[in-house]
Each structure stands twice: as C-alpha cells, then as structure tokens.
Motif scaffolding. Structure first.
Motif, PDB file in Angstrom:
ATOM      1  N   TRP A  86      10.642  56.719  16.549  1.00  0.00           N
ATOM      2  CA  TRP A  86      11.242  57.823  16.076  1.00  0.00           C
ATOM      3  C   TRP A  86       9.974  58.566  15.270  1.00  0.00           C
ATOM      4  O   TRP A  86       9.191  57.930  14.420  1.00  0.00           O
ATOM      5  CB  TRP A  86      12.085  57.472  14.822  1.00  0.00           C
ATOM      6  CG  TRP A  86      13.626  56.978  15.653  1.00  0.00           C
ATOM      7  CD1 TRP A  86      14.773  57.614  16.083  1.00  0.00           C
ATOM      8  CD2 TRP A  86      13.573  55.636  15.961  1.00  0.00           C
ATOM      9  NE1 TRP A  86      15.452  56.720  16.418  1.00  0.00           N
ATOM     10  CE2 TRP A  86      15.060  55.602  16.646  1.00  0.00           C
ATOM     11  CE3 TRP A  86      12.932  54.480  16.104  1.00  0.00           C
ATOM     12  CZ2 TRP A  86      15.508  54.540  17.228  1.00  0.00           C
ATOM     13  CZ3 TRP A  86      13.409  53.138  16.709  1.00  0.00           C
ATOM     14  CH2 TRP A  86      15.021  53.293  17.129  1.00  0.00           C
TER      15      TRP A  86
ATOM     16  N   LEU B  19      17.691  58.975   8.691  1.00  0.00           N
ATOM     17  CA  LEU B  19      16.688  59.618   9.350  1.00  0.00           C
ATOM     18  C   LEU B  19      16.954  61.344   9.052  1.00  0.00           C
ATOM     19  O   LEU B  19      16.162  62.216   9.015  1.00  0.00           O
ATOM     20  CB  LEU B  19      16.879  59.743  10.652  1.00  0.00           C
ATOM     21  CG  LEU B  19      16.090  58.484  11.556  1.00  0.00           C
ATOM     22  CD1 LEU B  19      16.483  58.383  12.961  1.00  0.00           C
ATOM     23  CD2 LEU B  19      14.813  58.532  11.114  1.00  0.00           C
ATOM     24  N   HIS B 105      20.870  61.748  18.438  1.00  0.00           N
ATOM     25  CA  HIS B 105      21.219  60.343  18.170  1.00  0.00           C
ATOM     26  C   HIS B 105      21.734  59.476  19.526  1.00  0.00           C
ATOM     27  O   HIS B 105      22.377  58.524  19.434  1.00  0.00           O
ATOM     28  CB  HIS B 105      22.060  59.962  17.105  1.00  0.00           C
ATOM     29  CG  HIS B 105      21.594  60.646  15.778  1.00  0.00           C
ATOM     30  ND1 HIS B 105      20.044  60.182  15.286  1.00  0.00           N
ATOM     31  CD2 HIS B 105      21.645  61.370  14.825  1.00  0.00           C
ATOM     32  CE1 HIS B 105      19.887  60.529  14.239  1.00  0.00           C
ATOM     33  NE2 HIS B 105      20.530  61.392  13.945  1.00  0.00           N
ATOM     34  N   ASP B 109      17.699  59.969  22.057  1.00  0.00           N
ATOM     35  CA  ASP B 109      17.270  58.629  22.020  1.00  0.00           C
ATOM     36  C   ASP B 109      17.067  57.814  23.381  1.00  0.00           C
ATOM     37  O   ASP B 109      16.443  57.165  23.348  1.00  0.00           O
ATOM     38  CB  ASP B 109      18.032  58.050  21.131  1.00  0.00           C
ATOM     39  CG  ASP B 109      17.533  58.352  19.450  1.00  0.00           C
ATOM     40  OD1 ASP B 109      16.491  58.933  19.343  1.00  0.00           O
ATOM     41  OD2 ASP B 109      18.239  57.858  18.608  1.00  0.00           O
ATOM     42  N   ARG B 114      14.250  55.173  23.253  1.00  0.00           N
ATOM     43  CA  ARG B 114      14.487  54.494  21.988  1.00  0.00           C
ATOM     44  C   ARG B 114      15.798  53.695  21.962  1.00  0.00           C
ATOM     45  O   ARG B 114      15.973  52.519  21.287  1.00  0.00           O
ATOM     46  CB  ARG B 114      14.557  55.177  20.894  1.00  0.00           C
ATOM     47  CG  ARG B 114      13.289  56.040  20.534  1.00  0.00           C
ATOM     48  CD  ARG B 114      13.331  57.093  19.310  1.00  0.00           C
ATOM     49  NE  ARG B 114      14.060  58.174  19.697  1.00  0.00           N
ATOM     50  CZ  ARG B 114      13.297  59.137  20.216  1.00  0.00           C
ATOM     51  NH1 ARG B 114      11.920  59.411  20.141  1.00  0.00           N
ATOM     52  NH2 ARG B 114      13.924  60.552  20.551  1.00  0.00           N
TER      53      ARG B 114
END
Ligand SMILES: Nc1ncnc2c1ncn2[C@@H]1O[C@H](COP(=O)(O)OP(=O)(O)OP(=O)(O)O)[C@@H](O)[C@H]1O
Ligand SMILES: [Mg+2]
Lengths: 294, 533
Positions: A86, B19, B105, B109, B114
C-alpha cells in the motif's frame, strides 16, 4: 508436511499444470526450478488456496489447501517475487498489519530482522525500491514463526549481500526444523540451500530428488590426458572435444564405470572429473525440449 | 466453514477505514456541505410562493425533467425544490464516490498483488469482499445521517424531519446500490480500470435511461436505480418504498458478488479475454500509434456511450416540441420575438451538458499518461530514442482528436434522434457547429490538464473538480442567480449559445489560444521535471 497428488490446472483451454506431484518433508528445504512460464507460480498459488486446482489433491499439514486455507495459513508464510504494498503505509506498518492478521499481537523479533536485512521501516512503501519491498515481505515472513515457508523467487530483487543474509536465514530455519519450498531462478542458491529439488517443465514435473540422485541421472564431465591417443569412446561420449594434449568428454554418470575401464588401456596421465552443476542439470533437461531424449 | 471464509473481515474493514480516513472524510464533508448550503440559498432567492411557482413552471418541461428528474412541481416548497433540483445530482456524485472507493479495495488491490499477500495470511476467502461491503454500509449510513440531520438542522419550515431523513436515506441507498454494483463489477472485470469503467457505465446508463423514461413513461423509471432516487419524493409525499427497493437491490448485488468471488480464481475475471496478437503491427513503433492502440477500447466504448447519450437527449426534443406547442406559459417565458423555433431555444442547455460529458474521455486520455508514468511504463518508451516531447505530444494530440470525435458523435446522436422524433427537425450543420463550439471550452480543460501534468502532476485530479464546478454553475446557474464572475470562471460560460446567440468567434479563439498556451507550457515543463515511478 506438504503434499500434492496429480494436480492439474487449466486456464480456459490452456493446460498450465499436468499431473504435478510433490512432497516436502518436515525440516526440508525443497527447491522448485523450471523455465519461465513452466508453472511454478501456478503450483504455489494452488498451494496457497488462491487458485483452485482443476483436479488432484493438495495438502499442507494434512489439510486440504482450498478448504482449510485459513487454518493452514496460520502456520505458513509466503513471499512472492514481485511485492506490491500500500503506497501510503510505511514498511513497518505493513509488517505489523500482517502480524495482526496472522493473529499475533506483534511481529516476533522485528527489530532484529529489520537490522539483518538493513531495512528502514519508516519509509512509505511508495518510495521503496523493488528490493526493499521484497525485504518487507521477507521480514514479515521471518517474524511470523511459521512452520512452512513458501517462497516464490524471494531474492529476485536482492543484492548479493542481502542474498547471503537470506541464505543464512533459510539455513537457520531449517536447523529449527522448519520446512521451506523455494522456487528460484538462481540455481547456485538452490544448489547451496536445498536438500531436494523438483524440476518442472511445461507444467509437468520431469525430475524430483536430492541433488545427488539427480546428478546420477545425468552426465559427468571428464578431462582425460593419456600417453596414447584415446579412441573408441564414441559409444559413450556425448560431447567430445579435443583440448591441447587431451580430451574433454561428457558421459552418462551411470556408465562412468565402463568408461574408466576403457580408458585404463591408454595409459592415463591425467583424469579430472567434475560433477554436473545444477545448471548443467537444468540445461540438460531444458534442452531436451522439443527434441525428445538426446 | 462459513466462519473460516469470513475470518478477519472486521480486521480488514478497520484497515480500509484507516487507510481512507482522510479520503472518505473529505468526500463526506464535501457532499454534506454542498447539500446543506442549497436550501438557505433557495430561501433567499425565492421568498414568495409566487416566485417559487414561477420557477416550477419553467422547470416543467421535458428537457429539465430529463436532466434533474421528476419532482413535486405543483407544490414547489423550498423542500420540494431542494429535492427536485439537488437530490438526483448529489446521488450521482455519491455513486461516483463509492465506485472509486470500493474499486480501490477490491480489484485494484487484487490487480497489484496485494490481495494475494493478504490471502496467504490466515484471512478468509470472502473477507476482502465482505469488508468492502461493510465499508459501503458504513459510508452509506454516515452519508445518510450527515445529510439528513444536516438538512433538518437548518430549521427551515418545509424541511421537516421525515423528509430530511428520507433525503439522506436516498443518498445512502444510492451508495449501497452502487457499492454493490462495484463489488460485482470487480468480479467480472479483471483490472481496477475495467471495474471503474463498468460501474460508471452502469451509473451513467441508469442516469440516461431514467432521463428518457421520466419524460416518456415514468413507471419505467423504476427499472433504473437512479429512478428510485426521484421516486422517494422527499419533502412531499415521502415514499419509503424506493429505499427498501435500494436495500434489496444492494443485498442481491452483495450476495452475487460474494458468490462470484468464491467461485473464481484470484486474479481472474469472468469476462472473456481474446488472445492478442503475437507481433506488434509496425505502426506501433511510433508512440502516437501506441497511445492510440492502448486506448482503442476506451475510445470505442466511450464513442458508443456518447452516441447513446446524444440519442437519448435528441429523443427528448420531440417531446419538447409537442410540449411547447400545448403550453402557452412556456411561450411567454421564451422570447416570443425570436425567429427561432421554441425547441431551438432549449437546445443550448442540452448541448452544454452533453459537451461536458464529452469532455470526460479526452481528460481521461491525458490522465492515462500519468497512470502510465506512475506504473513505470513510460520509462522503457523513453529509454528508446523517443523524446519526452514526442510522448507528451502524442498524448496531447490524441486527446484533442478524441475530443473532436466525441463531440461529433454526441452531436450526430442528437441529430439522428431529433430528426426521427420531431416534425420540424434541425439541420445537422447547425447542431454540429453548436456542439463543436464547446470544443474550445473542453480544450481549455485539456490545456490545464497538460499544464498540470507538465509541472504539478499530483494536482491533475483538480481538473475533475473544475469540470464538476463548470457543471454545477451551468446546472444551477439560472436557479441561484450566481454573480456573473462565478459563472464566468467556467470556460463553458464563454462559449456562445448557438443557435440562440450569434456564433461569436472571439471567445472561441481566446479559449483555444489560452488552451494552447497552457498545453505548450506543460510540454516545456514535462521536458524538465523528474518522472514519477
Ligand atoms: N490467470 C491465467 N490465465 C491464463 N494463463 C495463465 C494464468 N496464470 C498463469 N498462466 C499461464 O500458466 C503458465 C504457468 O505460469 P506460471 O506463472 O506458473 O509460470 P512460472 O513457472 O512461475 O514462470 P516464471 O519463472 O516466469 O515466474 C504460463 O504459461 C502462464 O502464461
Ligand atoms: Mg513465477
């Protein structure tokens, strides 16, 4: 510890894996090598339970990798070759987050590992270089207290110094009885670290075994100098090359005995033999592509 | 098994919220702020019942209905006015907000790898999607409460408690629905960009569909999620049924997203991919060709979308013509001495909205340059003997062509549908000129984008804000009677409203010249600055 039986995986009409069977035992460092696109990452992602195998069984700790993924992951650490994080979090925050998602309060020995890998945890991930992002994933893995480590080209961005730190760390793990599945293109790394190796090509495992066993299956290189000109080797030699005053040949390791007996008749003055490196092994298998057995 | 699949959902939710604390905060505050400043402004501008009723009558025509939706025009209180003029537009913006947030998200991602890292941890398979859906719910509830109580707190007579809550609930409900749409789209498309594209298409499709059906057959508007927003009739009859429909739709979408997510491989999408070509065509060697090739799909999709938009608005013109003929009141409002037909007098309003929509794809095209830069994909191009000037120029040139094409397409759609539905149709050249004139305003936005990309790339998103500002002042300008300078800050205000006004070339030349200047400066700046990566 980790076991797959006859796994196949197809993406649409493309068969990425066929009949892959592997076994990693407790305390073992298992190397997984193969050319680009051969199916290493695909196998690993099936083991992680993020891809579903088309057929076959895969188990880790005796549990099904797809159904019991969550249970398995409590004792597993994974490091990919290309780590994306991130952008707005710092490396330290990511390591803490991963520990928390693992159910730990804090990463174990975080400072020690940060220091070993020389990583600044206060930088935002957006500013890390590729190698430093990889270090974040490595530190997270090493601080996880996992029993099984699945590493997919974990050192592809590391410098030689860090590469050495990595190798030491892996050896420590294995001394502690932990198991490692290491996929890598750095064959010297695999050769140094791994107890056993599997070679995969075009989605199929073509060889598995300890390096000793694998070497046995291939060729040994001999450098011969003799008083008389050496003849009659054609039956055994794969590659015959004249050097000044001698011959360089490659023979199947199984036939080494016969070859040496044959050579004895020529009055040998010098005989050097070199076991094939993993690289030779790899090339040997790789080059068989398309041409059948050579 | 069920628990397993959901494990750590709440942990991930907390992580997403952390976040996004600033990003989400800004969205919510901005949406609430723009919601609560409107009724007091209306109160100041339209004090008497008569003034409001007069406003209602100018609103009562198909073109306005297509744009802002249906409303309680026969009893146009401050509340009814707010709901009629503001609710739908705010809902569209709230939809855009949740589309961007949820995509971040979910698919983005996953695309960046991620999600794989997270899923290798003892985190349930469905936890990611569930956390994104919970995030949607929290956003929806916060938005509903902020706007609902915010409006009620104004203590304006006709902004009663129930109506205010319903107003907020309609916005919250829209967030739920489009959060669900995005979560499902994230399973179908396999990139973040694709997910946003798919979801925005649904949003704009819902808007345009509702526009057409609100004019032709209001019952059919029940088929559009944005139709539900107007159907709440907040501050008038206060219908809660549409809110229930929204919740049901959101639930259905969430379940669908969950099921799709569990069935598919990580990284994969469900929409098919064709195999690409092994060899690049030789023309790809030039960066301009590469720019075109990379954006070809976007160009075609937007082109089709623009044509549909033009057709939708064009079809309204036929209704407009019929409406004006039967309405004496309208005839009084519009300038009776003009020798233009009455429909022509409404044309500029439709055209300015269409031209603003047509500005979106070329601005995206320039944003792509920054996207490519951030992903490090400009580096290999620049490492070859290709200068930065060429790359920059390629993107700029492509954006201008894109703009001209979009304007032409949207104008053609309008022309085609108008010709089919009106007795007394417009000549094509007239529409085309009227539309192209707005190219000068869009060009200014493009010039500004290039300038920012050249000097302050991180500020590039401001251009979207500027476009939104232009939209708001045109959309609400006559209503709020903004001071002249507020209107004039928008480049679109300077383009002559052909055919109502004379075609004037001076403002067009000035806008284009300024655009060129900005673009040129950006070009020079891009040569000197560091590339991001
Ligand atoms: N989602 C997917 N859809 C279609 N094909 C895929 C997909 N994922 C992988 N493949 C294909 O499966 C094959 C195996 O890929 P994989 O990533 O496992 O290779 P690899 O051995 O890890 O290669 P490398 O050494 O380059 O990392 C490749 O041919 C790849 O193109
Ligand atoms: Mg790989």
């Amino acid at each position: 510890m980790l076991k797959t039986e006859h796994i196949t995986k197809t993406f649409g009409s493309f068969q990425a894996l066929q009949d892959v069977s592997l076994e990693v035992n407790e305390g073992e460092i298992f190397g997984f090598i193969g050319p680009n696109g051969s199916g290493k990452s695909t196998t690993i992602r099936i083991l992680l339970g993020v891809l579903q195998a088309t057929s076959g069984r895969a188990e880790i700790f005796g549990k099904d990798v797809w159904k019991d993924a969550v249970e398995i992951h409590k004792h597993l650490a994974y490091v990919p070759g290309d780590v994306h994080l991130w952008p707005n979090l710092t490396g330290g925050e990511v390591i803490d987050l991963f520990a928390r998602l693992r159910g730990h309060k804090k990463p174990v020995d975080k400072d020690k590992w940060l220091e070993r890998f020389d990583l600044d945890p206060t930088k935002k991930c957006r500013t890390y270089s590729k190698g430093n992002r990889q270090k974040v994933a490595l530190v997270s893995a090493f601080t996880s207290q996992a029993d099984l480590f699945i590493l997919d080209e974990p050192t592809s961005g590391l410098d030689p110094l860090m590469e050495r730190v990595f190798q030491e760390s892996i050896r420590e793990l294995s001394r502690e009885g932990k198991s490692v599945l290491l996929s890598s293109h750095i064959l010297s790394e695999v050769e140094k670290l791994c107890d056993r190796v599997a070679i995969i090509r075009e989605g199929a495992i073509i060889e598995t075994g300890s390096l000793e066993e694998l070497r046995h299956l291939t060729r040994t290189q001999l450098l011969v100098e003799a008083k008389q000109p050496v003849t009659g080797l054609e039956a055994w030699a794969h590659e015959l090359e004249e050097t000044d005053g001698g011959l360089r040949i490659q023979v199947d390791t199984e036939q080494l005995d016969e070859v040496v007996r044959h050579l004895a008749g020529f009055g040998i003055t010098k005989l050097e033999s070199a076991p094939p490196t993993l690289e030779d092994l790899f090339m040997h298998h790789y080059e068989r592509r398309g041409g059948g057995a050579s | 098994m069920k628990e397993q699949a959901s494990r750590h959902t709440l942990e991930l939710l907390r992580f997403y919220l952390r976040l996004d604390r600033i990003r989400l905060g800004i969205w919510l505050v901005a949406l609430t702020f723009f919601t609560v400043i409107v009724p007091p402004a209306f109160l100041g501008l339209y004090e008497s019942d008569q003034e409001r009723q007069l406003m209602a009558e100018t609103m009562e025509n198909p073109a306005m209905t297509a744009m802002v939706g249906t409303g309680a025009l026969d009893d146009y209180t401050i509340g009814a006015m707010t709901a009629h003029q503001m609710l739908l537009m705010t809902a569209v913006v709230a939809g855009v907000m949740i589309i961007l947030l949820v995509t971040r998200h979910t698919r983005t991602d996953e695309e960046d790898g991620r999600t794989e890292l997270i899923r290798a941890l003892p985190v349930g398979r469905r936890a990611g999607v569930q956390a994104a859906l919970l995030y949607t719910i929290i956003t929806a509830v916060l938005l509903a409460l902020f706007t609902g109580f915010g409006l009620y707190a104004l203590q304006i007579d006709t902004l009663d408690f129930e109506g205010s809550l319903l107003y907020g609930a309609a916005l919250g409900g829209t967030v739920l629905v489009f959060g669900g749409v995005t979560a499902a789209a994230a399973q179908l498309a396999d990139t973040g960009r694709g997910t946003i594209g798919l979801s925005i298409t649904v949003l704009l499709g819902a808007y345009v569909f509702r526009g057409v059906t609100d004019v032709t057959n209001e019952t059919l508007s029940w088929l559009s999620p944005l139709g539900w927003v107007s159907k709440t009739d907040a501050y008038s009859s206060n219908a809660w049924l549409p809110i229930l429909v929204m919740i049901a739709a959101a639930l259905a979408l969430a379940v669908a997203a969950g099921i799709l997510q569990e069935r598919r491989d990580l990284g994969g999408g469900l929409l098919p991919h064709r195999a690409g070509k092994a060899n690049a065509a030789s023309y790809l060697a030039h960066p301009a060709a590469l720019v075109f090739r990379l954006q070809r799909t976007a160009l075609i999709t937007w082109g089709v979308g623009m044509f549909v938009l033009g057709v939708s608005y064009g079809s309204v013109l036929g209704d407009m013509e019929a409406f004006i003929e039967g309405n004496e009141m309208m005839a009084a409002v519009l300038d009776p001495t003009s020798d233009l037909s009455m429909t022509e007098q409404y044309l500029p309003m439709l055209i300015v909205v269409m031209s603003m929509m047509a500005a979106i794809p070329p601005i995206i095209a320039i944003n792509r340059m920054r996207g490519e830069e951030q992903k490090g994909r400009l580096d290999p191009i620049l490492a070859r003997p290709v200068s930065r000037e060429t790359v920059f120029g390629s993107y700029a040139g492509y954006a201008v062509l894109n703009m001209l094409l979009m304007l032409t397409v949207v104008g053609s759609g309008l022309f085609a549908a108008a010709a089919a539905s009106m007795d007394d149709a417009f000549p094509f050249t007239m529409i085309w000129q009227a539309v192209l004139a707005y190219g000068a305003a869009t060009a200014l936005l493009l010039g500004l984008s290039l300038f920012l990309q050249g000097f302050f790339p991180r500020l590039l998103p401001l251009v979207w804000g500027y476009l939104l500002y232009s939209f708001v002042v045109v959309y609400l300008g006559s209503l709020f009677q903004f001071p002249e300078w507020v209107m004039n800050l928008s480049p679109f205000a300077h383009v002559p409203d052909y055919p109502v006004e004379e075609m004037a070339f001076l403002p067009i030349l000035l806008l284009s010249g300024l655009a060129l200047l900005l673009g040129g400066a950006g070009w020079a700046g891009f040569r000197k600055r560091d590339l991001e990566g």
